[in-house]
Design an enzyme around this catalytic site. Structure first.
Site, PDB file in Angstrom:
ATOM      1  N   ARG A  37     -41.036  58.000  28.640  1.00  0.00           N
ATOM      2  CA  ARG A  37     -42.444  57.640  28.875  1.00  0.00           C
ATOM      3  C   ARG A  37     -42.544  56.559  29.953  1.00  0.00           C
ATOM      4  NH1 ARG A  37     -41.426  53.109  28.999  1.00  0.00           N
ATOM      5  NH2 ARG A  37     -41.090  51.612  27.337  1.00  0.00           N
ATOM      6  N   HIS A  44     -46.209  44.943  25.472  1.00  0.00           N
ATOM      7  CA  HIS A  44     -45.891  44.022  24.387  1.00  0.00           C
ATOM      8  C   HIS A  44     -47.111  43.813  23.477  1.00  0.00           C
ATOM      9  CE1 HIS A  44     -41.778  42.945  25.477  1.00  0.00           C
ATOM     10  NE2 HIS A  44     -42.171  43.100  26.720  1.00  0.00           N
ATOM     11  N   GLY A 136     -31.262  53.154  29.885  1.00  0.00           N
ATOM     12  CA  GLY A 136     -31.537  51.721  29.998  1.00  0.00           C
ATOM     13  C   GLY A 136     -32.447  51.373  31.167  1.00  0.00           C
ATOM     14  N   GLY A 138     -35.773  51.498  31.192  1.00  0.00           N
ATOM     15  CA  GLY A 138     -37.125  51.112  30.791  1.00  0.00           C
ATOM     16  C   GLY A 138     -38.068  52.300  30.681  1.00  0.00           C
ATOM     17  N   SER A 141     -35.315  55.993  27.241  1.00  0.00           N
ATOM     18  CA  SER A 141     -34.256  56.991  27.025  1.00  0.00           C
ATOM     19  C   SER A 141     -33.904  57.044  25.535  1.00  0.00           C
ATOM     20  CB  SER A 141     -33.028  56.655  27.868  1.00  0.00           C
ATOM     21  OG  SER A 141     -32.648  55.312  27.671  1.00  0.00           O
ATOM     22  N   ASP A 186     -43.171  53.955  22.071  1.00  0.00           N
ATOM     23  CA  ASP A 186     -42.279  54.888  22.768  1.00  0.00           C
ATOM     24  C   ASP A 186     -42.089  56.177  21.974  1.00  0.00           C
ATOM     25  OD1 ASP A 186     -42.167  52.679  24.350  1.00  0.00           O
ATOM     26  OD2 ASP A 186     -40.058  52.227  23.997  1.00  0.00           O
TER      27      ASP A 186
HETATM   28  C1  GAF Z   1     -40.093  48.484  24.468  1.00  0.00           C
HETATM   29  C2  GAF Z   1     -40.385  48.756  23.007  1.00  0.00           C
HETATM   30  F1  GAF Z   1     -39.566  49.736  22.520  1.00  0.00           F
HETATM   31  C3  GAF Z   1     -41.850  49.163  22.803  1.00  0.00           C
HETATM   32  O1  GAF Z   1     -42.128  49.295  21.432  1.00  0.00           O
HETATM   33  C4  GAF Z   1     -42.791  48.142  23.450  1.00  0.00           C
HETATM   34  O2  GAF Z   1     -42.872  46.969  22.672  1.00  0.00           O
HETATM   35  C5  GAF Z   1     -42.364  47.826  24.878  1.00  0.00           C
HETATM   36  O3  GAF Z   1     -40.979  47.478  24.964  1.00  0.00           O
HETATM   37  C6  GAF Z   1     -43.168  46.705  25.478  1.00  0.00           C
HETATM   38  O4  GAF Z   1     -44.502  47.085  25.604  1.00  0.00           O
HETATM   39  O5  GAF Z   1     -40.214  49.666  25.209  1.00  0.00           O
END
Ligand code: GAF
Length: 393
Positions: A37, A44, A136, A138, A141, A186
């Site tokens: 995604r 956050h 890794g 972001g 994965s 995610d």
């Molecule tokens: C990571 C976490 F897995 C998500 O849940 C989310 O908190 C993100 O960081 C920050 O928005 O991908």
């Protein structure tokens, strides 16, 4: 130039070849995939019960395999980032005892999913995993692996097919077996992503509203900084704790329930760091609401402005950006035709996401390449479908 990435069907063909090599002539019976995604805004905020606006990517993790008799599991994985396929064997406990995490670490995601599968016990199986989601980077994965694996297990022994509990089980797998106290974003979008749409997810009610995002004049560009700082793993739980502390001082269950007025009224009871973390979350939730409205109206300039505000807040208040991500965002914002750009995901490296006019794509890529001190990778992407069963014919 933007990187090209294989279609899911090409990954299935590759996985079938590997399956044949490793397990002999026998063809796999099942093929599934789940996407990575990119989060457009709402960073956050998920573990604060807030709102997020991600979309599923055409980058996917594919699992092919078959049920076997007995309790043995054999999994082989080949990712584009690893030179050699890796193989892992283990036995499913017949007495229901837990499958403990261990080495190799990638297998923990699979063990976690088996542990939290909602129609346990499952039969033994052989499987091959192949992914086009950069590891890794972001782009989730790990969630795509968890969700792809859950989808695979559903073909061996169906559960009730409910999608939200499936996402929650995959999130649990990440908590217990990868040790990452992630929010739900995610896994949720990897399960429920919709082609041509971003998803506005309310992480408290777990309701999702699809927001159309298919406009031939608009491009969504992901730029991978190709750096990952070691702080990423350790700082994430720290941020969660800081948010919980802020909510508790404000007398709220979560920061979702707090307003900027609540925060300002309590300012003298909060240390500076806790104040800044809470301010980011409260304002980011509001920005996400506004951004989803702007997207519905096709107001891309307004959306882009909110993206940049989000990035600046993640950099200055939440302190999860880094020099490389800041460079990529600044470079993108210098190009005419770019609406907005920001870091995406947990931070401390990984990717940025940029919204721009379609006719600005070549000059944007060239400009970022010139200005970035590292070596970026570019993906031009479109919002894609969530986890699905694929054809083997
Ligand atoms: C990571 C976490 F897995 C998500 O849940 C989310 O908190 C993100 O960081 C920050 O928005 O991908």
């Amino acid at each position: 130039m933007a990187s090209s990435f294989p279609e899911a069907a090409e990954l299935v063909a590759e996985a079938r070849r590997l399956y044949g090599q490793v397990f002999g002539e026998e063809a796999p019976r099942v093929a599934v995939c789940a996407p990575g995604r990119v989060n457009l805004i709402g960073e956050h905020t998920d573990y604060n019960q807030g709102l997020v606006l991600p979309m599923a990517l055409p980058l996917v993790t594919v699992v092919v395999g078959s049920q076997t008799s007995g309790q043995d599991v054999t999994i082989v994985t080949a990712t584009k980032d690893a030179d050699e396929p890796h193989r892992v064997n283990f036995r499913l406990p017949s007495d229901g005892s837990p499958l403990s995490p261990g080495l190799p670490s990638w297998a923990n995601y699979v063990k976690g999913v088996i542990q939290h599968y909602r129609a346990s016990p499952i039969p033994g199986f052989r499987a091959v995993i192949i992914s086009s989601v950069p590891l890794g980077g972001g782009l989730s994965s790990s969630a795509s692996l968890e969700v792809a694996f859950y989808t695979f297990l559903q073909q061996l022994k169906p559960d009730d097919g409910e999608k939200v509990p499936k996402a929650l089980a995959c999130q649990q797998a990440e908590h217990t077996h990868a040790g990452v106290p992630c929010g739900i974003m995610d896994q949720f979008v990897s399960v429920l992503g919709r082609e041509g749409h971003a998803l506005l997810i309310d992480c408290r009610s777990l309701e999702a509203t699809p927001v159309p995002l298919a406009d031939s004049d608009l491009v969504i560009l992901i730029t991978n900084s190709n750096v990952k700082h070691s702080l990423a793993g350790s700082e994430y739980p720290v941020r969660r704790q800081q948010c919980e502390k802020a909510a508790s001082i404000l007398g709220k269950d979560s920061l979702r329930d707090a307003t900027m007025k609540n925060l300002e009224d309590a300012k003298d009871r909060l240390d500076d760091v806790t104040y800044r973390r809470a301010r980011h979350v409260i304002e980011e939730i509001e920005r996400t609401v506004q951004a989803a409205e702007a997207l519905k109206r096709g107001a891309y300039k307004e959306f882009g402005k909110l993206m940049v505000e989000s990035h600046n807040s993640l950099r200055d208040l939440y302190e999860v950006s880094c020099r490389e991500l800041d460079e990529l965002v600044s470079a993108a914002m210098e190009v005419e035709g770019v609406f907005g750009s920001r870091m995406t995901g947990g931070g401390f490296g990984g990717c940025t996401v940029t919204l721009l006019q379609a006719n600005a794509i070549d000059r944007t890529i060239l400009h970022i390449q010139e200005r970035y001190s590292g070596t970026p990778t570019f993906y031009v992407t479109t919002p894609s479908e969530g986890a699905r069963v694929l054809s083997l014919s």
